[in-house]
Design a protein around this motif. Structure first.
Motif, mmCIF file in Angstrom:
data_model
loop_
_atom_site.group_PDB
_atom_site.id
_atom_site.type_symbol
_atom_site.label_atom_id
_atom_site.label_comp_id
_atom_site.label_asym_id
_atom_site.label_seq_id
_atom_site.Cartn_x
_atom_site.Cartn_y
_atom_site.Cartn_z
ATOM 1 N N ARG A 152 0.797 -1.223 0.000
ATOM 2 C CA ARG A 152 0.000 0.000 0.000
ATOM 3 C C ARG A 152 0.832 1.276 0.000
ATOM 4 N N PRO A 153 1.873 1.379 0.853
ATOM 5 C CA PRO A 153 2.667 2.613 0.805
ATOM 6 C C PRO A 153 3.288 2.863 -0.562
ATOM 7 N N ALA A 154 3.726 1.793 -1.242
ATOM 8 C CA ALA A 154 4.319 1.957 -2.568
ATOM 9 C C ALA A 154 3.283 2.429 -3.576
ATOM 10 N N SER A 155 2.093 1.832 -3.533
ATOM 11 C CA SER A 155 1.023 2.241 -4.452
ATOM 12 C C SER A 155 0.626 3.695 -4.239
ATOM 13 N N ARG A 156 0.551 4.097 -2.970
ATOM 14 C CA ARG A 156 0.175 5.493 -2.671
ATOM 15 C C ARG A 156 1.229 6.465 -3.190
ATOM 16 N N LEU A 157 2.504 6.113 -3.018
ATOM 17 C CA LEU A 157 3.576 7.000 -3.483
ATOM 18 C C LEU A 157 3.593 7.080 -5.011
ATOM 19 N N LEU A 158 3.388 5.957 -5.671
ATOM 20 C CA LEU A 158 3.327 5.980 -7.131
ATOM 21 C C LEU A 158 2.210 6.894 -7.615
ATOM 22 N N ALA A 159 1.058 6.815 -6.961
ATOM 23 C CA ALA A 159 -0.061 7.676 -7.341
ATOM 24 C C ALA A 159 0.243 9.143 -7.032
ATOM 25 N N LEU A 160 0.851 9.392 -5.878
ATOM 26 C CA LEU A 160 1.148 10.763 -5.469
ATOM 27 C C LEU A 160 2.090 11.447 -6.452
ATOM 28 N N PHE A 161 3.093 10.722 -6.929
ATOM 29 C CA PHE A 161 4.071 11.301 -7.847
ATOM 30 C C PHE A 161 3.635 11.203 -9.308
ATOM 31 N N GLY A 162 2.425 10.708 -9.552
ATOM 32 C CA GLY A 162 1.890 10.668 -10.912
ATOM 33 C C GLY A 162 2.360 9.504 -11.749
ATOM 34 N N TYR A 163 2.963 8.501 -11.134
ATOM 35 C CA TYR A 163 3.514 7.403 -11.925
ATOM 36 C C TYR A 163 2.473 6.390 -12.362
ATOM 37 N N LEU A 164 1.329 6.345 -11.720
ATOM 38 C CA LEU A 164 0.298 5.419 -12.168
ATOM 39 C C LEU A 164 -0.352 5.895 -13.457
ATOM 40 N N ASP A 165 -0.043 7.145 -13.869
ATOM 41 C CA ASP A 165 -0.530 7.652 -15.147
ATOM 42 C C ASP A 165 0.415 7.306 -16.290
ATOM 43 N N VAL A 166 1.581 6.700 -15.970
ATOM 44 C CA VAL A 166 2.548 6.316 -16.994
ATOM 45 C C VAL A 166 2.182 4.922 -17.508
ATOM 46 N N GLU A 167 1.780 4.848 -18.777
ATOM 47 C CA GLU A 167 1.388 3.592 -19.415
ATOM 48 C C GLU A 167 0.418 2.784 -18.541
ATOM 49 N N PRO A 168 -0.710 3.378 -18.187
ATOM 50 C CA PRO A 168 -1.645 2.688 -17.278
ATOM 51 C C PRO A 168 -2.174 1.378 -17.855
ATOM 52 N N ALA A 169 -2.332 1.307 -19.191
ATOM 53 C CA ALA A 169 -2.845 0.067 -19.780
ATOM 54 C C ALA A 169 -1.859 -1.073 -19.585
ATOM 55 N N ARG A 170 -0.560 -0.786 -19.730
ATOM 56 C CA ARG A 170 0.449 -1.824 -19.526
ATOM 57 C C ARG A 170 0.448 -2.289 -18.071
ATOM 58 N N TRP A 171 0.267 -1.351 -17.159
ATOM 59 C CA TRP A 171 0.244 -1.688 -15.731
ATOM 60 C C TRP A 171 -0.949 -2.578 -15.414
ATOM 61 N N ARG A 172 -2.127 -2.224 -15.920
ATOM 62 C CA ARG A 172 -3.312 -3.045 -15.680
ATOM 63 C C ARG A 172 -3.143 -4.430 -16.293
#
Length: 202
Positions: A152-172
């Motif tokens: 959870r802390p890693a996921s929150r930090l990724l979202a906070l720094f905008g990294y979950l918006d980087v290639e979101p389809a590949r991540w999913r």
């Protein structure tokens, strides 16, 4: 830093934790991916950084932005109260394909000029300021993707720094592949545990 130099201006770079995890696993191949040498290190370092997020002496930049946005370099100059003119001149020379000199009138010593020319050639060959492509879409395994997602802390930090918006389809897709792999693994184990015993010849 601030305790020793209260007037210091600090620039902190953050990087996509998924790429950092890959790099640290290359450095420490026997380490626990979730442990303090790998993902835990990225989480701890960036959590500590956020303690100073509202401090005007701190500027937080994403590492990746330095490669494709000159605004990031100019932000560093503004934060450090530096004259951006040399940076602008260097970038203009680079765009023209010119070799920079140490002084505007070209009066730099021969050795320094040669050194500068060599560095300029290396810079051109390396193609600076191109977009930094993330490594994780091609190299992060589904199991490691699941680890990051469920930490959870890693996921929150990724979202906070905008990294979950980087290639979101590949991540999913990675997470979906990991989910199906776990289901197949569980089904396989279940089938083995419920299989009738093999009759042995008397």
């Amino acid at each position: 830093v601030f305790a020793t130099l209260p007037s210091a201006r600090v620039v902190a770079l953050v990087r996509d934790g998924r790429d950092v995890l890959l790099s640290l696993l290359e450095r420490y191949p026997r380490a626990d991916p979730a442990g303090p040498l790998c993902l835990g290190r990225w989480v701890n370092d960036n959590t500590a950084l956020l303690l100073y997020a509202s401090d005007p002496r701190l500027l937080v930049l994403r590492y990746e932005d330095l490669f494709h946005s000159l605004d990031a370099l100019r932000a560093v100059c503004r934060h450090a109260a530096l004259d951006p003119s040399p940076l602008n001149a260097m970038l203009l020379d680079y765009a023209r394909g010119e070799t920079p000199t140490l002084t505007p009138d070209g009066s730099a010593p021969r050795a320094s000029r040669a050194h500068t020319a060599r560095r300029a050639n290396q810079t051109r060959a390396a193609t600076p300021f191109r977009r930094a492509s993330p490594r994780w879409p091609d190299h992060l395994s589904p199991d490691l993707a699941t680890l990051v997602h469920h930490t959870r802390p890693a996921s929150r930090l990724l979202a906070l720094f905008g990294y979950l918006d980087v290639e979101p389809a590949r991540w999913r897709r990675l997470l979906r592949d990991a989910f199906h792999r776990r289901r197949r693994r569980a089904t396989s184990i279940g089938n083995r545990s419920t299989s009738p015993p093999i009759a042995r010849a008397a």
